[in-house]
Scaffold this motif. Sequence first.
Motif, PDB file in Angstrom:
ATOM      1  N   CYS A 132      -4.906 -31.706  19.250  1.00  0.00           N
ATOM      2  CA  CYS A 132      -3.633 -31.844  19.518  1.00  0.00           C
ATOM      3  C   CYS A 132      -2.850 -32.284  18.026  1.00  0.00           C
ATOM      4  N   ASN A 133      -2.058 -31.334  17.683  1.00  0.00           N
ATOM      5  CA  ASN A 133      -1.358 -31.927  16.298  1.00  0.00           C
ATOM      6  C   ASN A 133      -0.414 -33.054  16.790  1.00  0.00           C
ATOM      7  N   ILE A 134      -0.213 -34.080  16.015  1.00  0.00           N
ATOM      8  CA  ILE A 134       0.846 -35.151  16.337  1.00  0.00           C
ATOM      9  C   ILE A 134       2.248 -34.493  16.261  1.00  0.00           C
ATOM     10  N   ASP A 135       2.734 -33.481  15.659  1.00  0.00           N
ATOM     11  CA  ASP A 135       3.851 -33.220  15.500  1.00  0.00           C
ATOM     12  C   ASP A 135       4.057 -32.533  16.992  1.00  0.00           C
ATOM     13  N   GLU A 136       3.042 -31.580  17.385  1.00  0.00           N
ATOM     14  CA  GLU A 136       3.032 -30.761  18.671  1.00  0.00           C
ATOM     15  C   GLU A 136       3.424 -31.829  19.763  1.00  0.00           C
ATOM     16  N   PHE A 137       2.415 -32.763  19.790  1.00  0.00           N
ATOM     17  CA  PHE A 137       2.596 -33.905  20.522  1.00  0.00           C
ATOM     18  C   PHE A 137       3.833 -34.642  20.741  1.00  0.00           C
ATOM     19  N   TYR A 138       4.479 -35.042  19.672  1.00  0.00           N
ATOM     20  CA  TYR A 138       5.703 -35.840  19.743  1.00  0.00           C
ATOM     21  C   TYR A 138       6.791 -34.883  20.218  1.00  0.00           C
ATOM     22  N   GLN A 139       6.845 -33.434  20.041  1.00  0.00           N
ATOM     23  CA  GLN A 139       7.760 -32.727  20.498  1.00  0.00           C
ATOM     24  C   GLN A 139       7.717 -32.816  22.095  1.00  0.00           C
ATOM     25  N   LEU A 140       6.552 -32.610  22.620  1.00  0.00           N
ATOM     26  CA  LEU A 140       6.464 -32.448  23.972  1.00  0.00           C
ATOM     27  C   LEU A 140       6.625 -33.950  24.755  1.00  0.00           C
ATOM     28  N   PHE A 141       6.255 -34.996  24.007  1.00  0.00           N
ATOM     29  CA  PHE A 141       6.652 -36.311  24.394  1.00  0.00           C
ATOM     30  C   PHE A 141       8.120 -36.424  24.603  1.00  0.00           C
ATOM     31  N   SER A 142       8.796 -36.003  23.271  1.00  0.00           N
ATOM     32  CA  SER A 142      10.226 -36.433  23.330  1.00  0.00           C
ATOM     33  C   SER A 142      11.011 -35.591  24.449  1.00  0.00           C
ATOM     34  N   GLU A 143      10.515 -34.205  24.712  1.00  0.00           N
ATOM     35  CA  GLU A 143      11.190 -33.566  25.713  1.00  0.00           C
ATOM     36  C   GLU A 143      10.994 -33.902  26.917  1.00  0.00           C
ATOM     37  N   THR A 144       9.735 -34.585  27.297  1.00  0.00           N
ATOM     38  CA  THR A 144       9.507 -35.065  28.662  1.00  0.00           C
ATOM     39  C   THR A 144      10.105 -36.442  28.764  1.00  0.00           C
ATOM     40  N   ILE A 145      10.368 -37.240  27.921  1.00  0.00           N
ATOM     41  CA  ILE A 145      11.174 -38.490  27.782  1.00  0.00           C
ATOM     42  C   ILE A 145      12.659 -38.037  28.181  1.00  0.00           C
ATOM     43  N   ALA A 146      13.194 -37.067  27.535  1.00  0.00           N
ATOM     44  CA  ALA A 146      14.492 -36.793  27.645  1.00  0.00           C
ATOM     45  C   ALA A 146      14.830 -36.538  29.371  1.00  0.00           C
ATOM     46  N   LYS A 147      13.976 -35.665  29.652  1.00  0.00           N
ATOM     47  CA  LYS A 147      13.960 -35.113  31.053  1.00  0.00           C
ATOM     48  C   LYS A 147      14.010 -36.277  32.043  1.00  0.00           C
ATOM     49  N   ILE A 148      13.111 -37.289  32.066  1.00  0.00           N
ATOM     50  CA  ILE A 148      12.973 -38.478  32.751  1.00  0.00           C
ATOM     51  C   ILE A 148      14.165 -39.371  32.445  1.00  0.00           C
ATOM     52  N   ALA A 149      15.013 -39.396  31.306  1.00  0.00           N
ATOM     53  CA  ALA A 149      15.887 -40.217  30.969  1.00  0.00           C
ATOM     54  C   ALA A 149      17.243 -39.808  31.950  1.00  0.00           C
ATOM     55  N   LYS A 150      17.227 -38.712  32.207  1.00  0.00           N
ATOM     56  CA  LYS A 150      18.455 -38.139  32.767  1.00  0.00           C
ATOM     57  C   LYS A 150      18.647 -38.695  34.162  1.00  0.00           C
ATOM     58  N   GLY A 151      17.609 -39.198  34.838  1.00  0.00           N
ATOM     59  CA  GLY A 151      17.623 -39.621  36.253  1.00  0.00           C
ATOM     60  C   GLY A 151      17.926 -41.130  36.120  1.00  0.00           C
ATOM     61  N   THR A 152      18.088 -41.721  37.261  1.00  0.00           N
ATOM     62  CA  THR A 152      18.568 -43.329  37.346  1.00  0.00           C
ATOM     63  C   THR A 152      17.271 -44.104  37.618  1.00  0.00           C
ATOM     64  N   SER A 153      16.019 -43.464  37.778  1.00  0.00           N
ATOM     65  CA  SER A 153      15.096 -44.314  37.793  1.00  0.00           C
ATOM     66  C   SER A 153      14.558 -45.381  36.506  1.00  0.00           C
ATOM     67  N   ALA A 154      13.990 -46.404  36.825  1.00  0.00           N
ATOM     68  CA  ALA A 154      13.177 -46.939  35.867  1.00  0.00           C
ATOM     69  C   ALA A 154      11.907 -46.186  35.591  1.00  0.00           C
ATOM     70  N   TYR A 155      11.418 -46.261  34.659  1.00  0.00           N
ATOM     71  CA  TYR A 155      10.187 -45.346  34.073  1.00  0.00           C
ATOM     72  C   TYR A 155       9.273 -46.097  32.934  1.00  0.00           C
ATOM     73  N   TYR A 156       8.150 -45.855  33.173  1.00  0.00           N
ATOM     74  CA  TYR A 156       6.962 -46.371  32.455  1.00  0.00           C
ATOM     75  C   TYR A 156       6.125 -45.215  32.124  1.00  0.00           C
ATOM     76  N   VAL A 157       5.795 -45.191  30.755  1.00  0.00           N
ATOM     77  CA  VAL A 157       4.747 -44.130  30.389  1.00  0.00           C
ATOM     78  C   VAL A 157       3.704 -44.733  29.758  1.00  0.00           C
ATOM     79  N   LEU A 158       2.370 -44.586  30.348  1.00  0.00           N
ATOM     80  CA  LEU A 158       1.292 -45.071  30.022  1.00  0.00           C
ATOM     81  C   LEU A 158       0.144 -43.984  29.473  1.00  0.00           C
ATOM     82  N   GLY A 159      -0.750 -44.434  28.625  1.00  0.00           N
ATOM     83  CA  GLY A 159      -1.610 -43.195  28.360  1.00  0.00           C
ATOM     84  C   GLY A 159      -2.500 -43.538  26.913  1.00  0.00           C
TER      85      GLY A 159
END
Length: 82
Positions: A35-62
């Motif tokens: 996986c290209n780092i740029d493609e990964f960063y795009q997917l990662f950013s989109e995911t974080i943006a979705k999670i951040a809309k909520g009120t939950s505390a969140y932790y991403v590991l991997g």
Amino acid sequence: MTSSSKCVEMKTYGLLGSKKRQKIVVGTMYRHSQCNIDEFYQLFSETIAKIAKGTSAYYVLGDIKINLLNATNDSRIQQYIL
């Protein structure tokens, strides 16, 4: 929630915390080595943006397969760190 692409596999789990019964979201992420780092960063950013809309505390590991020691030589890695 589970999502997968040729680039990233991700699972998220909702937990109920004991402090004020706050919902906690824990996500696991795996970046495939081809996986290209740029493609990964795009997917990662989109995911974080979705999670951040909520009120939950969140932790991403991997396993993201990015050598953070190369950050001084690679602006893509610097972008990921910030």
